[in-house]
Design a protein around this motif. Structure first.
Motif, PDB file in Angstrom:
ATOM      1  N   LYS A 229     -27.293  10.403  -2.663  1.00  0.00           N
ATOM      2  CA  LYS A 229     -27.930  11.425  -3.502  1.00  0.00           C
ATOM      3  C   LYS A 229     -28.057  10.931  -4.943  1.00  0.00           C
ATOM      4  N   ASN A 230     -27.004  10.314  -5.466  1.00  0.00           N
ATOM      5  CA  ASN A 230     -27.047   9.786  -6.834  1.00  0.00           C
ATOM      6  C   ASN A 230     -28.059   8.656  -6.966  1.00  0.00           C
ATOM      7  N   LYS A 233     -31.462  10.186  -7.090  1.00  0.00           N
ATOM      8  CA  LYS A 233     -31.637  10.889  -8.356  1.00  0.00           C
ATOM      9  C   LYS A 233     -31.943   9.920  -9.487  1.00  0.00           C
ATOM     10  N   ASP A 236     -35.426   8.369  -9.815  1.00  0.00           N
ATOM     11  CA  ASP A 236     -36.505   9.200 -10.356  1.00  0.00           C
ATOM     12  C   ASP A 236     -37.632   9.405  -9.342  1.00  0.00           C
ATOM     13  N   ASN A 238     -37.872  12.366  -7.762  1.00  0.00           N
ATOM     14  CA  ASN A 238     -38.022  13.827  -7.728  1.00  0.00           C
ATOM     15  C   ASN A 238     -37.372  14.486  -6.521  1.00  0.00           C
ATOM     16  N   LEU A 240     -34.060  16.340  -5.306  1.00  0.00           N
ATOM     17  CA  LEU A 240     -32.834  16.980  -5.786  1.00  0.00           C
ATOM     18  C   LEU A 240     -31.663  16.710  -4.857  1.00  0.00           C
ATOM     19  N   ASP A 241     -31.939  16.774  -3.581  1.00  0.00           N
ATOM     20  CA  ASP A 241     -30.897  16.620  -2.561  1.00  0.00           C
ATOM     21  C   ASP A 241     -31.600  16.382  -1.234  1.00  0.00           C
ATOM     22  N   THR A 276     -35.911  16.394   2.666  1.00  0.00           N
ATOM     23  CA  THR A 276     -35.631  16.278   1.243  1.00  0.00           C
ATOM     24  C   THR A 276     -35.893  17.606   0.545  1.00  0.00           C
ATOM     25  N   HIS A 278     -36.925  19.620  -2.976  1.00  0.00           N
ATOM     26  CA  HIS A 278     -37.637  19.475  -4.243  1.00  0.00           C
ATOM     27  C   HIS A 278     -37.728  20.825  -4.942  1.00  0.00           C
ATOM     28  N   ASN A 279     -37.894  20.785  -6.255  1.00  0.00           N
ATOM     29  CA  ASN A 279     -38.177  22.018  -6.992  1.00  0.00           C
ATOM     30  C   ASN A 279     -39.550  22.545  -6.602  1.00  0.00           C
ATOM     31  N   LYS A 286     -40.409  27.377 -12.330  1.00  0.00           N
ATOM     32  CA  LYS A 286     -39.631  27.043 -11.139  1.00  0.00           C
ATOM     33  C   LYS A 286     -39.208  28.319 -10.425  1.00  0.00           C
ATOM     34  N   ILE A 289     -36.624  26.244  -4.158  1.00  0.00           N
ATOM     35  CA  ILE A 289     -36.514  24.906  -3.574  1.00  0.00           C
ATOM     36  C   ILE A 289     -37.475  24.780  -2.401  1.00  0.00           C
TER      37      ILE A 289
END
Length: 443
Positions: A229-230, A233, A236, A238, A240-241, A276, A278-279, A286, A289
């Protein structure tokens, strides 16, 4: 950890070629201390980047690692008369036709003892095999095999007759010994099969298999999922998790006549589904999710997750990761980010090593690589693959623009491209209105 690999008479490699991971005095003055590590008084590089023109033999060098890994891992199961498929000798020199392929690999086991493993083989048999080690920094023989004759050193402790009795001429002794708990031999076997990881395929099917393997690891270890996950992130992309779901084998119905091996292969490739997160926005605001199947993500994102799984696993367990075209489908800054994971003391506590081939010249950056970490692969006039390091070239200072000099041809190992003149069908009739053969229009 890998010290060196010598390759001879394999694919495009005729004469001995050496991949060397030791750091010499030449690079002592380079301010890249984090790019190497000490083990038993040996200074080893954490990474090696390989450049060369197309068809120079970069992939063949990496294939040598796979050949060793394959033979040690699989040859104990070879049957009478089964050919040794990694026997791919150099074919453009008549004087060596029929000679064995030769590999010699030096490494440190988990016991921090230096080992030297040598194999020579033809299509049908192992001609020579030997394992030496340095228990007191002095070379000592564990065993040595010449065709069917095997001799042992004083440090060998374990079964001899049992292994010899069932050993076929196309099987490696080290491979056959895997079922026995023999000290030192176990160390060598584990390094060459578990800690030597070769990834030299670049297909979507292969990436999917890597992602499934990573999902299996993350399912068992929440820390590994957090690491992935890191990684995503910081890249870049996009995301989130992500969420992983596992298929229920009972819910899948296979044809009754489908071979069991094929069923397992399909299940391994499609066992896990990744979605995945995303926002989600409405008019710039916003609102929640949004989930997206991994298949809908870009090729680069999927490649990042596939390689990320391999890299995180290697950094966690230790070992050597060998990748062909690390930069494929990745932005150069992302590639540098992955490389720097190996150079980081915090992210690479086990001193894992990375060896990879690339065509991305932007990675020729003196802030990332020292001169001994940059290896060039080229071919001689006869077609033999050779290797040399940037540190071997006289007059190359640590502060010169590596990329500019390489692309200008100062280091060789680039294609010599001429002017291309294409030929096309003569369209004179259409452009001038003239007809060369009026009779051809008569019926």
């Amino acid at each position: 950890m890998l010290i060196s690999l010598k390759i001879k008479n394999f694919r495009s490699i005729s004469k001995e070629l050496v991949i060397d991971m030791t750091k010499s005095y030449k690079s002592r003055n380079e301010n890249l201390r984090s790019n190497s590590f000490l083990i038993n008084k040996a200074d080893l590089l954490k990474s090696l980047i390989i450049y060369g023109r197309n068809a120079a033999g970069k992939s063949n060098v990496l294939m040598a690692f796979r050949a060793i890994n394959y033979l040690v891992k699989k040859s104990d199961g070879f049957k009478h008369g089964e050919i040794l498929s990694p026997y791919e000798p150099y074919i453009f020199e008549e004087s060596i036709r029929g000679n064995p392929v030769e590999f010699e690999i030096e490494f440190f086991g988990e016991d921090k003892i230096k080992y030297q493993y040598v194999i020579k083989f033809t299509k049908s048999e192992i001609n020579y095999e030997a394992l030496f080690f340095y228990p007191k920094n002095v070379i000592s023989k564990l065993y040595e095999r010449e065709l069917n004759t095997i001799t042992y050193g004083e440090y060998y402790k374990g079964d001899k007759k049992g292994i010899e009795k069932n050993l076929l001429s196309n099987q490696l002794y080290l491979s056959k010994s895997a079922s026995q708990n023999i000290p030192n031999l176990k160390e060598a076997y584990l390094f060459l099969t578990k800690y030597l990881v070769v990834s030299n395929f670049n297909t979507e099917d292969y990436d999917r298999a890597l992602i499934n393997s990573a999902c299996n690891l993350m399912e068992k270890n929440s820390i590994q999922k957090e690491n992935m996950k890191n990684l995503l992130k910081e890249a870049d992309v996009n995301i989130l998790d992500f969420e992983i779901s596992k298929l229920d084998e009972k819910s899948i119905k296979f044809p009754d006549n489908m071979p069991e091996e094929l069923r397992k292969h399909i299940m391994n490739d499609f066992m896990y589904r990744v979605r995945t997160l995303h926002n989600n926005f409405n008019k710039g605001k916003k609102i929640g999710i949004k989930e997206l199947p991994l298949e809908y993500e870009s090729l680069g994102t999927k490649k990042l997750m596939a390689l990320g799984g391999l890299i995180i696993k290697t950094l966690t367990n230790g070992g050597v990761l060998i990748i062909d075209e690390l930069d494929k489908s990745l932005h150069p800054l992302l590639t540098k980010m992955l490389i720097n994971l190996f150079h980081s003391k915090e992210n690479n506590p086990n001193n894992s090593q990375l060896i990879f081939a690339t065509h991305d010249s932007t990675l020729l950056d003196s802030s990332v690589f020292g001169r001994e970490q940059i290896c060039f692969i080229d071919k001689t006039y006869e077609g033999n693959t050779i290797s040399y390091k940037l540190s071997d070239i006289q007059g190359v200072r640590k502060d010169i623009p590596f990329e500019k000099w390489y692309m200008s041809g100062r280091f060789s190992a680039i294609p010599i491209i001429g002017d291309i003149k294409l030929k096309f069908e003569n369209n004179e009739n259409k452009t001038t209105g003239k007809q060369k053969n009026p009779d051809s229009l008569r019926r």
